[in-house]
Write a protein that holds these residues in place. Structure first.
Motif, PDB file in Angstrom:
ATOM      1  N   UNK A 161      -4.250   7.014  12.435  1.00  6.80           N
ATOM      2  CA  UNK A 161      -4.865   6.257  11.348  1.00  6.80           C
ATOM      3  C   UNK A 161      -3.859   5.871  10.259  1.00  6.80           C
ATOM      4  N   UNK A 162      -2.588   6.202  10.468  1.00  3.64           N
ATOM      5  CA  UNK A 162      -1.547   5.775   9.541  1.00  3.64           C
ATOM      6  C   UNK A 162      -1.111   6.786   8.496  1.00  3.64           C
ATOM      7  N   UNK A 163      -1.544   8.027   8.628  1.00  6.21           N
ATOM      8  CA  UNK A 163      -1.151   9.067   7.678  1.00  6.21           C
ATOM      9  C   UNK A 163       0.158   9.712   8.093  1.00  6.21           C
ATOM     10  N   UNK A 164       0.965  10.072   7.114  1.00  7.23           N
ATOM     11  CA  UNK A 164       2.175  10.873   7.352  1.00  7.23           C
ATOM     12  C   UNK A 164       1.772  12.328   7.117  1.00  7.23           C
ATOM     13  N   UNK A 165       2.069  13.186   8.078  1.00  2.00           N
ATOM     14  CA  UNK A 165       1.637  14.578   8.023  1.00  2.00           C
ATOM     15  C   UNK A 165       2.731  15.457   7.428  1.00  2.00           C
ATOM     16  N   UNK A 166       2.329  16.289   6.469  1.00  2.00           N
ATOM     17  CA  UNK A 166       3.187  17.331   5.922  1.00  2.00           C
ATOM     18  C   UNK A 166       2.527  18.660   6.270  1.00  2.00           C
ATOM     19  N   UNK A 167       3.179  19.440   7.111  1.00  2.00           N
ATOM     20  CA  UNK A 167       2.630  20.742   7.474  1.00  2.00           C
ATOM     21  C   UNK A 167       3.032  21.802   6.460  1.00  2.00           C
ATOM     22  N   UNK A 168       2.199  22.796   6.311  1.00  2.00           N
ATOM     23  CA  UNK A 168       2.479  23.921   5.416  1.00  2.00           C
ATOM     24  C   UNK A 168       2.730  25.139   6.283  1.00  2.00           C
ATOM     25  N   UNK A 169       3.913  25.716   6.163  1.00  2.00           N
ATOM     26  CA  UNK A 169       4.269  26.905   6.933  1.00  2.00           C
ATOM     27  C   UNK A 169       4.368  28.094   5.985  1.00  2.00           C
ATOM     28  N   UNK A 212       0.853  -1.183   0.000  1.00  2.00           N
ATOM     29  CA  UNK A 212       0.000   0.000   0.000  1.00  2.00           C
ATOM     30  C   UNK A 212       0.894   1.240   0.000  1.00  2.00           C
ATOM     31  N   UNK A 213       0.623   2.218  -0.871  1.00  2.00           N
ATOM     32  CA  UNK A 213       1.447   3.434  -0.897  1.00  2.00           C
ATOM     33  C   UNK A 213       1.271   4.240   0.386  1.00  2.00           C
ATOM     34  N   UNK A 214       2.321   4.985   0.694  1.00  2.00           N
ATOM     35  CA  UNK A 214       2.276   5.837   1.883  1.00  2.00           C
ATOM     36  C   UNK A 214       1.165   6.873   1.740  1.00  2.00           C
ATOM     37  N   UNK A 215       0.390   7.046   2.783  1.00  2.00           N
ATOM     38  CA  UNK A 215      -0.688   8.042   2.771  1.00  2.00           C
ATOM     39  C   UNK A 215      -0.149   9.340   3.346  1.00  2.00           C
ATOM     40  N   UNK A 216       0.001  10.334   2.487  1.00  2.00           N
ATOM     41  CA  UNK A 216       0.539  11.634   2.888  1.00  2.00           C
ATOM     42  C   UNK A 216      -0.573  12.663   2.914  1.00  2.00           C
ATOM     43  N   UNK A 217      -0.638  13.391   4.020  1.00  2.00           N
ATOM     44  CA  UNK A 217      -1.657  14.419   4.223  1.00  2.00           C
ATOM     45  C   UNK A 217      -0.982  15.775   4.336  1.00  2.00           C
ATOM     46  N   UNK A 218      -1.368  16.699   3.473  1.00  2.00           N
ATOM     47  CA  UNK A 218      -0.907  18.084   3.583  1.00  2.00           C
ATOM     48  C   UNK A 218      -1.894  18.805   4.482  1.00  2.00           C
ATOM     49  N   UNK A 219      -1.391  19.358   5.572  1.00  2.00           N
ATOM     50  CA  UNK A 219      -2.234  19.974   6.593  1.00  2.00           C
ATOM     51  C   UNK A 219      -1.747  21.383   6.879  1.00  2.00           C
ATOM     52  N   UNK A 220      -2.645  22.356   6.739  1.00  5.99           N
ATOM     53  CA  UNK A 220      -2.307  23.738   7.080  1.00  5.99           C
ATOM     54  C   UNK A 220      -2.854  24.044   8.467  1.00  5.99           C
ATOM     55  N   UNK A 221      -2.279  25.060   9.102  1.00  8.10           N
ATOM     56  CA  UNK A 221      -2.789  25.520  10.390  1.00  8.10           C
ATOM     57  C   UNK A 221      -2.256  24.785  11.597  1.00  8.10           C
ATOM     58  N   UNK A 222      -1.105  24.134  11.477  1.00  5.36           N
ATOM     59  CA  UNK A 222      -0.579  23.357  12.603  1.00  5.36           C
ATOM     60  C   UNK A 222      -0.224  24.201  13.823  1.00  5.36           C
ATOM     61  N   UNK A 223      -0.111  25.511  13.641  1.00  5.19           N
ATOM     62  CA  UNK A 223       0.151  26.384  14.785  1.00  5.19           C
ATOM     63  C   UNK A 223      -1.119  26.811  15.502  1.00  5.19           C
ATOM     64  N   UNK A 224      -2.249  26.343  15.033  1.00  2.00           N
ATOM     65  CA  UNK A 224      -3.531  26.743  15.599  1.00  2.00           C
ATOM     66  C   UNK A 224      -4.087  25.732  16.584  1.00  2.00           C
ATOM     67  N   UNK A 225      -5.392  25.727  16.701  1.00  2.00           N
ATOM     68  CA  UNK A 225      -6.084  24.881  17.670  1.00  2.00           C
ATOM     69  C   UNK A 225      -6.580  23.580  17.057  1.00  2.00           C
ATOM     70  N   UNK A 226      -7.169  23.653  15.882  1.00  2.00           N
ATOM     71  CA  UNK A 226      -7.808  22.491  15.269  1.00  2.00           C
ATOM     72  C   UNK A 226      -6.818  21.552  14.572  1.00  2.00           C
ATOM     73  N   UNK A 227      -5.931  22.091  13.780  1.00  2.00           N
ATOM     74  CA  UNK A 227      -5.044  21.268  12.959  1.00  2.00           C
ATOM     75  C   UNK A 227      -4.184  20.276  13.758  1.00  2.00           C
ATOM     76  N   UNK A 228      -3.641  20.656  14.921  1.00  2.00           N
ATOM     77  CA  UNK A 228      -2.869  19.665  15.668  1.00  2.00           C
ATOM     78  C   UNK A 228      -3.693  18.438  16.065  1.00  2.00           C
ATOM     79  N   UNK A 229      -4.965  18.642  16.349  1.00  2.00           N
ATOM     80  CA  UNK A 229      -5.829  17.507  16.697  1.00  2.00           C
ATOM     81  C   UNK A 229      -6.131  16.646  15.471  1.00  2.00           C
ATOM     82  N   UNK A 230      -6.290  17.317  14.329  1.00  2.00           N
ATOM     83  CA  UNK A 230      -6.466  16.571  13.087  1.00  2.00           C
ATOM     84  C   UNK A 230      -5.213  15.737  12.819  1.00  2.00           C
TER      85      UNK A 230
END
Length: 70
Positions: free
Chosen positions: A26-34, A1-19
């Protein structure tokens, strides 16, 4: 199975860190956008970054920049 990569914005906020926590469990690799390091106004740089990241999904949980909100 290919790696599941998630681009996530807002990691410095309240909601995104919980996401990020839930997605990692759930097995996703997180890529934050700064936006301080890579301006979204630079279309070429954005395309290049997306080519490198190759996210399978994007979650936009950030607010706009101060200039955008003015």
């Amino acid at each position: 199975m290919p790696e599941r990569r998630l681009l996530l914005t807002g990691l410095g906020g309240t909601l995104a860190p919980r996401i990020a926590e839930a997605a990692q469990r759930a097995g996703w690799k997180i890529h934050g956008w700064d936006r301080r390091r890579l301006a979204t106004e630079d279309a070429g740089a954005v395309r290049a970054a997306l080519d490198v990241m190759q996210p399978r999904a994007v979650v936009h949980a950030a607010t706009g920049s101060a200039g955008w909100a003015a």
